[in-house]
Structure formats: structure tokens, C-alpha cells
Write a protein that holds these residues in place. Structure first.
Motif, PDB file in Angstrom:
ATOM      1  N   UNK A   1       0.816  -1.197   0.000  1.00  0.00           N
ATOM      2  CA  UNK A   1       0.000   0.000   0.000  1.00  0.00           C
ATOM      3  C   UNK A   1       0.865   1.268   0.000  1.00  0.00           C
ATOM      4  N   UNK A   2       1.912   1.309   0.839  1.00  0.00           N
ATOM      5  CA  UNK A   2       2.741   2.517   0.902  1.00  0.00           C
ATOM      6  C   UNK A   2       3.509   2.744  -0.396  1.00  0.00           C
ATOM      7  N   UNK A  68      10.276   0.508   0.512  1.00  0.00           N
ATOM      8  CA  UNK A  68       9.370   0.720   1.639  1.00  0.00           C
ATOM      9  C   UNK A  68       9.810  -0.186   2.783  1.00  0.00           C
ATOM     10  N   UNK A  69       9.864   0.389   3.983  1.00  0.00           N
ATOM     11  CA  UNK A  69      10.191  -0.367   5.191  1.00  0.00           C
ATOM     12  C   UNK A  69       9.288   0.130   6.304  1.00  0.00           C
ATOM     13  N   UNK A  70       8.405  -0.726   6.781  1.00  0.00           N
ATOM     14  CA  UNK A  70       7.424  -0.352   7.801  1.00  0.00           C
ATOM     15  C   UNK A  70       6.639   0.875   7.351  1.00  0.00           C
ATOM     16  N   UNK A  91      13.072  10.766   1.884  1.00  0.00           N
ATOM     17  CA  UNK A  91      12.655   9.834   2.930  1.00  0.00           C
ATOM     18  C   UNK A  91      11.308  10.330   3.435  1.00  0.00           C
ATOM     19  N   UNK A  92      10.291   9.491   3.280  1.00  0.00           N
ATOM     20  CA  UNK A  92       8.923   9.863   3.641  1.00  0.00           C
ATOM     21  C   UNK A  92       8.473   9.023   4.825  1.00  0.00           C
ATOM     22  N   UNK A  93       8.048   9.711   5.872  1.00  0.00           N
ATOM     23  CA  UNK A  93       7.484   9.044   7.047  1.00  0.00           C
ATOM     24  C   UNK A  93       5.959   9.126   6.947  1.00  0.00           C
ATOM     25  N   UNK A  97      -2.604   7.047   9.668  1.00  0.00           N
ATOM     26  CA  UNK A  97      -3.697   7.247   8.711  1.00  0.00           C
ATOM     27  C   UNK A  97      -3.207   7.225   7.265  1.00  0.00           C
ATOM     28  N   UNK A  98      -1.966   6.770   7.075  1.00  0.00           N
ATOM     29  CA  UNK A  98      -1.340   6.737   5.751  1.00  0.00           C
ATOM     30  C   UNK A  98      -1.255   8.115   5.100  1.00  0.00           C
TER      31      UNK A  98
END
Length: 113
Positions: A1-2, A68-70, A91-93, A97-98
Motif C-alpha cells: 500500500x505505501x 518501503x520499510x514499515x 525519505x517519507x514518514x 492514517x497513511x
């Protein structure tokens, strides 16, 4: 999904779609990059992104790789702003709620190897 959400982010940035990006950003969104240093608050960050969109006639943002990681995405990117080519990593955190809670951009110094 991410990974799909990350691809959506890239498409929205490329389309200069500030409204779509706004929906992706969390209310407490933070942006950090070599130009703006660090901005906190969705409104300030959207203003900075809007300034990029209006400052450059030609804008192209593409991913060489997406990892993607976690709850973290890494985009190895190429960004073209008019006649300037930039390469680096975003780098996206992502929050629970995505939504994007933080984006940190780092540029490679391709001119000096």
C-alpha cells in the motif's frame, strides 16, 4: 500500500497538483530539504511546494527506485527544474492514517562525484 501511495505522491508532484498533495500531507506535516532547511506545518510546507511549482516552467520528478520499510518510503529520484538536474533521496514518514507526516530530501553532489 505505501509503495502505491508513494507513487501517487510522485504523480501528484509531477502534475503540480497542490490540492492532491495537500490531501496526502498530515496536519502536522514537516518538510526538510537543503533549500528550506526545515518547515513545520502543512500550510508553510504547501506554500514552499507551491513556490517550486510556480518558479519553474519545466518540472519532472521521477523515481529510479522506491523502497518501503514499515512506515517509511525511500525514493531515489531525479528532479529536473528547467535546465537543472538534481539527484537524491526523499525519505517519507507515514502516519497511522497513511498520510505523509514528514518528508526529508537529500541531494547527491553529482558534479563532484
Amino acid at each position: 500500500m505505501l509503495k502505491q501511495l508513494t507513487q501517487d505522491y510522485i504523480e501528484n508532484f509531477n502534475a503540480k497538483d497542490l490540492e492532491a498533495l495537500s490531501k496526502m500531507f498530515a496536519d502536522k506535516f514537516a518538510l526538510e530539504d537543503p533549500v528550506v532547511k526545515r518547515l513545520e506545518s502543512k500550510d508553510k510546507c504547501l506554500k514552499a511546494v507551491s513556490d517550486i511549482f510556480t518558479s519553474y516552467e519545466k518540472l519532472s520528478f521521477s523515481a529510479k527506485n522506491i523502497y518501503v520499510d514499515n512506515k517509511t518510503s525511500f525514493i531515489e529520484f531525479i528532479l529536473i527544474l528547467d535546465n537543472t538536474r538534481l539527484e537524491g533521496v526523499d525519505i517519507i514518514e507515514w502516519d497511522e492514517n497513511n498520510k505523509i507526516s514528514e518528508l526529508r530530501a537529500y541531494l547527491y553532489d553529482v558534479a563532484n562525484g
